[in-house]
Every structure is written in C-alpha cells, then in structure tokens.
Design an enzyme around this catalytic site. Structure first.
Site, PDB file in Angstrom:
ATOM      1  N   PHE A  23      32.018  -0.899  18.779  1.00 40.28           N
ATOM      2  CA  PHE A  23      32.168  -2.284  18.318  1.00 40.28           C
ATOM      3  C   PHE A  23      33.320  -2.343  17.328  1.00 40.28           C
ATOM      4  CE2 PHE A  23      31.790  -5.989  15.702  1.00 40.28           C
ATOM      5  CZ  PHE A  23      31.603  -6.973  16.647  1.00 40.28           C
ATOM      6  N   ASP A  54      37.561   3.565  12.228  1.00 36.42           N
ATOM      7  CA  ASP A  54      37.102   2.213  11.891  1.00 36.42           C
ATOM      8  C   ASP A  54      35.895   2.375  10.962  1.00 36.42           C
ATOM      9  OD1 ASP A  54      35.936  -0.268  11.679  1.00 36.42           O
ATOM     10  OD2 ASP A  54      36.138  -0.796  13.800  1.00 36.42           O
ATOM     11  N   LYS A  99      34.664  -5.862   5.782  1.00 33.00           N
ATOM     12  CA  LYS A  99      33.310  -6.160   5.304  1.00 33.00           C
ATOM     13  C   LYS A  99      33.165  -6.029   3.779  1.00 33.00           C
ATOM     14  CE  LYS A  99      30.816  -6.232   9.542  1.00 33.00           C
ATOM     15  NZ  LYS A  99      31.105  -5.462  10.724  1.00 33.00           N
TER      16      LYS A  99
HETATM   17  C1  LIG Z   1      31.996  -5.897  11.834  1.00 30.85           C
HETATM   18  C2  LIG Z   1      32.877  -4.868  12.439  1.00 30.85           C
HETATM   19  C3  LIG Z   1      34.163  -5.195  12.926  1.00 30.85           C
HETATM   20  C4  LIG Z   1      34.666  -6.609  12.989  1.00 30.85           C
HETATM   21  O1  LIG Z   1      34.754  -7.227  11.746  1.00 30.85           O
HETATM   22  P1  LIG Z   1      34.888  -8.830  11.659  1.00 30.85           P
HETATM   23  O2  LIG Z   1      35.133  -9.086  10.207  1.00 30.85           O
HETATM   24  O3  LIG Z   1      33.582  -9.388  12.132  1.00 30.85           O
HETATM   25  O4  LIG Z   1      36.011  -9.235  12.544  1.00 30.85           O
HETATM   26  C5  LIG Z   1      34.947  -4.163  13.409  1.00 30.85           C
HETATM   27  N1  LIG Z   1      34.517  -2.899  13.408  1.00 30.85           N
HETATM   28  C6  LIG Z   1      33.300  -2.546  12.961  1.00 30.85           C
HETATM   29  C7  LIG Z   1      32.887  -1.108  12.980  1.00 30.85           C
HETATM   30  C8  LIG Z   1      32.428  -3.521  12.478  1.00 30.85           C
HETATM   31  O5  LIG Z   1      31.208  -3.178  12.066  1.00 30.85           O
END
Ligand SMILES: *Cc1c(COP(=O)(O)O)cnc(C)c1O
Length: 402
Positions: A141, A226, A255
């Site tokens: 994700f 990520d 985040k």
């Molecule tokens: C939440 C998340 C994203 C996307 O972040 P947004 O601010 O919702 O665009 C990307 N990578 C990971 C691992 C995430 O948990």
C-alpha cells in the site's frame, strides 16, 4: 442537524462512499481519547492510521501550530521562509540524509520517490531511455494516485482505474530471492514497506531488510523504504529499518510527520540521488509551507528526545504479551512490532467489521484491515492501564462471539 443519525445520514448522502466509517461522529479529542457528539468517550486505537503517534492535541505541536498561524502560513516555494531551513536540516539529520524534498500527502511523497528514482536511473545509472523499472511488493500500500494504484495487487484499489502506468515489477514480499530474479539492467529501485501496514501489519522475516540492502548495493539499485506508517516512533524505533540497522537510500515519510494537524510528507536522500532534481522539474504549491514546517519542526524535536520511541517499545512489549495470551481463544495470530499489532480473529467467529463495531460499543475505536484482521495502533501517549483495558475489551468482544 445535530444527532449522530442525522450527521451520518447527510455524510453518506452527500459524500462519495470511498470509505465505510464506523457509525461514530467525533467532536473532540485529547491524548488517546476521543469524544463523540453525544459526549460518549472512546479510546482511539487507530490514531489516524499512525498519523497521531504523539497524541491528539499534543501540547508542543499545537503550540507550534498556533504560533505559526499568527505569523505566516503560506509563501509558496517562490520565496524562502524562516521555518524551512530548520525543517530541512532537522529532518535531514533525523534521517541521516543530506537533503529532503517536502510534499503534503503520503501518496505525493511516493510519487516523488518514483520520479527521483527514474531520473536518477537515466542520468546517473545510465538506464536506457523510457526503460526504467521499479520492483514493488505484493499486497503493497503506497497511496491512491493513478501511478501508485497501477502496481497495487488489491482489486478494490486498482480495478477500472486503468490505463495503468507501466514500469513496475511486482514480487512476493519477504523474499529477497524474488527481488533478485526480477532485477535487470534497467532496474532503478526497490520500493517497499519495512512492515506492510494496510496488508495487515505484516512483518518480513528477520534478515530481510539487511538482505534487500545488500542486494540493492551490489546491483546499484536504490533501496526506497516507504516508512509513512512504520516510521516516526510507531515500532519502537525512529524508523522500522532501524530494527536491522539498515539505512535505505531513500526514506518516504508522511502521516505522523504532520503531527495529526496538517498533511506533511517528504522524501529524504543523499545529494547523489536527490541532486538530480533541478528547478522546475518537480514541486508542490503547499509542499514545505510555513505551517507544515513549523508543525514538522515540533515533531522532529519530539522525536529527537527518543522518548516516544522507547515508550512505543515498552508499551509494545506489554501489548504483544497480552495479545499472545488470546491466541487459541478466538485469535489465530498476532503480528507487529512496537505499539502496532495486526490481530487475526478466527473468521468463523466474526468479520473484522463485526469485531470493530462491538469494540466501539465497548468504547474502543479500532479498524479492521482485510477480512478478520484488527489493527491496533493507539497514540503512543496512551497509558499502560488504558492499553490493557483496550485488550480486555478485545478479549471480551471475541468471547461474546464464541
Ligand atoms: C497511508 C500510506 C500512504 C499514503 O499516504 P496518504 O497521505 O494517504 O496519501 C503511503 N504509504 C503507506 C505505507 C501508507 O501507510
């Protein structure tokens, strides 16, 4: 328009149904507790998908935001502003990298990482024009943009959003052999989550991060972590990669970087990588704005004390020890690290949604991920007593379905 039912009815009628929220309407929150419009209190065990690591209304973060609101909120990057240098240097130091590139949302930061990796591939590595490929993981994700959903393996996230962006190779998560087989001369990067959050808090086998690091170094490929959800204290370390002492070529952050106040994201890398971006080649009107930087600076100061990392580690021990006791009593497995757990409930008992709703009735807000997995990731400010109380509610909930 004030009752819970009315507010939910209008929300559902007048907004796209891209989420399926629990039927609670929150009005205010402090620390780990939220209060709904009817005055009922709940323990927040989701923390905005780890955006609220430092708690709702963290005094230090709110103070920084309020001060900045009075001074300056936006300049655009056409000018410098006085919060920018501190933010870039501070985040650079926290990540151990020369440079950062600020954006707003997580998906934008991932897009930025992809663009930088491709450009680095053509201009530094010498990949053939238009031929760059990036290796990504099954069940990843990374966000919701058209390019990112192009390499999602979740049909809900991907189906009917094509045509898709080419240039990605999807391999099994947790297998360094799978990456090795996918690498060729045009591979510019491996993009992965050190712990897969949305997939259900999947922790890769021990040694995986180290082996990915070694492979990337040997092949001249960028290792892109990520850490949008796994980073900034959640797992008991500043970054999930720290658990193996591994340093990726690029961190992708978001985040919690915005302290639960504003969207703040960034990538961090050394100059040999991030130096490929020149004026006019990438940008964002709001990326690196004064309010975002002031909030980010407060977050970086908090992380520099190390208090939240240790707290997440200690509370994580407590959480996982207690959750493990539920295995065999309606719980199949528990995964995770630090104050972050994916709990697989026996699917014959109840769906994740049913469990979440029953938890809510008992005063705990948590969300299911896939199927019967419940994700627990409370704000790190949570007290040990409240944490244990939340697990008791989960145990009682499961017992009520047996
Ligand atoms: C939440 C998340 C994203 C996307 O972040 P947004 O601010 O919702 O665009 C990307 N990578 C990971 C691992 C995430 O948990």
């Amino acid at each position: 328009m004030s009752t819970t039912t009315d507010l939910i009815e209008v929300s559902e009628r007048r907004s796209a149904h891209n989420y399926h929220p629990l039927p609670v309407v929150i009005h205010e929150a402090h620390g780990a507790w939220v209060t709904d419009v009817e005055g009922k209190r709940y323990l927040d065990c989701l923390a905005g998908y780890s955006s609220l690591n430092f708690g709702h209304g963290n005094p230090k973060i709110i103070e920084a935001a309020q001060q900045q609101l009075k001074n300056l909120t936006l300049t655009s990057r056409a000018f410098y502003h006085d919060q920018f240098a501190t933010f870039c240097a501070g985040l650079g130091d926290l990540t151990g990298k020369d440079m950062i590139l600020p954006m707003n949302t997580g998906a934008e930061a991932v897009e930025t990482a992809i663009k930088v990796a491709r450009k680095w591939g053509y201009e530094v590595k010498g990949v053939q024009p238009e031929q760059a490929n990036i290796i990504v993981m099954e069940d990843n994700f990374h966000g919701r943009t058209t390019t990112i959903v192009s390499f999602s393996t979740d049909p809900d996230a991907r189906d009917n959003f094509g045509p898709y962006t080419p240039g990605f190779r999807i391999v099994k998560y947790g297998s360094v052999e799978a990456i090795r087989e996918a690498v060729d001369a045009n591979t510019v990067a491996v993009l992965f989550e050190p712990i897969q959050g949305e997939a259900g808090v999947l922790v890769p086998p021990d040694g995986y991060l180290t082996q990915v690091r070694e492979l990337c170094t040997a092949e001249g490929i960028l290792m892109i972590a990520d850490e949008i959800q796994s980073g900034l204290g959640r797992t008991g370390k500043t970054f999930a990669c720290d658990h193996e002492g591994v340093v990726p070529d690029m961190y992708v952050l978001g985040k919690a970087l915005g302290g639960g106040v504003v969207p703040v994201s960034a990538i961090a890398a050394n100059e040999d990588v991030l130096g490929v971006i020149k004026p006019g080649q990438h940008g964002s009107t709001f990326g690196g704005n004064p309010l975002a930087c002031a909030v980010g600076n407060a977050v970086i100061e908090i992380l520099n004390t190390g208090e939240y990392q240790s707290r997440a580690a200690e509370l994580g021990e407590v959480l996982h020890a207690r959750l493990r006791e539920l295995i065999g009593h309606g719980v199949i497995t528990v995964r995770g690290r630090g104050l972050w757990a994916g709990v697989d409930i026996d699917p014959s008992l109840a769906s994740g949604r049913e469990v979440s709703k029953e938890l809510m009735a008992r005063g705990v807000l948590a969300k299911d991920t896939h199927g019967s997995t419940i994700r627990l990731a409370p704000p790190i400010v949570i007290s040990e007593k409240d944490l244990l109380w939340a697990v008791d509610q989960l145990a009682d909930t499961i017992a009520s379905f047996r």
